[in-house]
Scaffold this active site. Sequence first.
Site, PDB file in Angstrom:
ATOM      1  CD  GLU A  93      -2.700   1.250   2.488  1.00  0.00           C
ATOM      2  OE1 GLU A  93      -3.569   2.116   2.541  1.00  0.00           O
ATOM      3  OE2 GLU A  93      -2.419   0.495   3.423  1.00  0.00           O
ATOM      4  CG  ASP A  94       1.914   2.767   3.449  1.00  0.00           C
ATOM      5  OD1 ASP A  94       0.817   3.060   2.938  1.00  0.00           O
ATOM      6  OD2 ASP A  94       2.084   2.601   4.668  1.00  0.00           O
TER       7      ASP A  94
END
Length: 719
Positions: A87-88
């Site tokens: 996600e990051d």
Amino acid sequence: MAAEPAYGDVRPTGIDLLAERLADYLTPDQVNLVRRAYYYAEQAHDGQRRRSGEPYVTHPLAVANILADMHMDHQSLMAAMLHDVIEDTGIAKEALAGQFGETVAELVDGVSKLTQMKFETKAEAQAENFQKMTMAMSKDIRVILVKLADRLHNMRTLDAMPPDKSRRIAKETLEIYAPIANRLGMHDFYVEFEDLGFRAMHPMRAERIQRAVKTARGNRREILGKIQESLANCLARDGLDGEVVGREKHLHSIYQKMRGKRKSFNEIMDVYGFRIIVDKVDTCYRVLGAVHNLYKPFPGRFKDYIAIPKANGYQSLHTTLFGMHGVPIEIQIRTREMEEMANNGIAAHGLYKAGGDEPRASHLRARQWVKGILELQQRAGNSLEFIENVKIDLFPDEVYVFTPKGRIMELPKGSTAVDFAYAVHTDVGNSCIACRINRRLAPLSQPLGSGETVEIVTAPGARPNPAWLNFVVTGKARTNIRHALKQQRRSESISLGERLLNKALSGFGTQLSKISPMRILSVLGEYKGVVLEDLLEEIGLGNRMAYVVARRLVSGSEQEEPLEPQASTTPQGPLAIRGTEGLVISYAKCCTPIPGDPIVGHLSAGKGMVIHLENCRNIAEFRHNSEKCIVLNWAKDVTGEFSVELRVQLEHQRGLIAMLANNVTAADANVEKIGMNERDGRVSVVQLVVSVRDRVHLARVIKKLRTLKGVAGITRVRS
């Protein structure tokens, strides 16, 4: 690397300390894989910091430490290290699979999907995200364990967040994650979620209760010590090996009891809790006998969760005693294994593992629960209905009832025989007509109590009753009833739509069976490719006009010169109503038509056909509109009971209501509703709603009522 000094303290302390702990129960190769995942995450999150200012990698390391406390396997720990990478940092799932294997990549992907859940958004989006969580859990239940550890660390560091965001996260935790932890038997997680969520939502209330608890514990330390000592001495006298520990009430639990049970703080704190931990099950029951000899037990307060475990796998003996000076003492007696199960639930002893030798009962329960949620998802009409049912299913209390063959069924508190029927099997629920509770006939709506034996009476061809939705509790029952009613409504709509279309086609001298399949397909193409059944359902529900569809079928297109009905042909007579059409036909409450009355049908979009009296004022404006109103008559073999409202004027006298009810019953009819208005001192006006078969039956009822002394007039109420 510029960020190296910032990580200098983390690398030798954090991961090395974790590796030392993991060496107690993992192989060296598995520990090295966890280390490798940590270094990969450290590099991927290089330069990223948490809101508190710490390097971001401290978060996945803390999540892995929480999982290590529960002795989770190396793949779960690797997923904890990597759970924010997809996600990051923009690293693809495929890249993780290449580095660490497909299983770890799937776990990380599942946790990433859960991280995207935004519960402060619209309800529809919340529900859709909740469905993603269910799918991820169904593939591998370790996904939710990693997510719960992630959420726990976020809750522990919530102070760094702005107040509005911390309240939103706390609300989401209390509504979703705490109940899931409870449902999976993870008591330690559940208690910490509730207390941290409570502190974030209501900081002042939490602080006041915390101060009060601290004071109360200080004041009660002496009496606690005496009770603990007397319990320990009692076990020693009987030669029983057990550890006696005081049981602390957590803040949120105290707050909930104060609110829900309307109790003062002192009333809650005046109950002393102890836990006795022993070596084996046999000793649990011997300890129970010993403490019952020491202090008198409260009648009806003993619960045996060892013989009948809770739905989340929790096992223990619970009893409440009259202690010294009449002080209530709550005691839980369990084995060490049960203690670990109570605290860590599905995560205890590797119960989450998909492989292994024999799956444990608690593991099977958790998988059964996830399977049940998947069934709800498949049956639910939409995601909002799904999340409503799942929230109901995350229940804190259960009742335990028995089938006639002695099988134990776990149900939420307040469940009825209909909930029980659907828990046994969907087909049993759908064909249920009555029930016996402890061998006696009972209403289907009666709430069940623990220990009762429930038997369901079924009948072939029986259907769910829409009224059941008013009292069922479980998501499974609610979803299946709605699903069955939708299916029933669809089949009835198709049947009515076909009758309406054939009636319209008869005006053009043809029938649906005489129209060529090619012509039907051509017309269906104009309706964006719907199948014939869908079109008939739309007609039956009043969403399309039968006359317009008939004209298209005959002429091919609405744009062509409209064909007029053939004068030479004899159209079908009025549509016959048989009384068995079901959900798709309803009877207007304004004029309450009954067989024998002249009637018309009003086609209402989405509702199907509503039957009114021919002269009903409510449809006066549609009366001559052939597209909205259709002439009907009653079939000769019409069946069913129909409601009629009567207004009876009679002299006021003692036992008036009973006399009216007796006379209606004597005429073989039922009283559905009765109400009385006193017009003056002598004359009363009674509103009576009775169910009759037809006009002839109604005439018999009126005739019977006229025999009563003092009846001045009887009027049938119409719109």
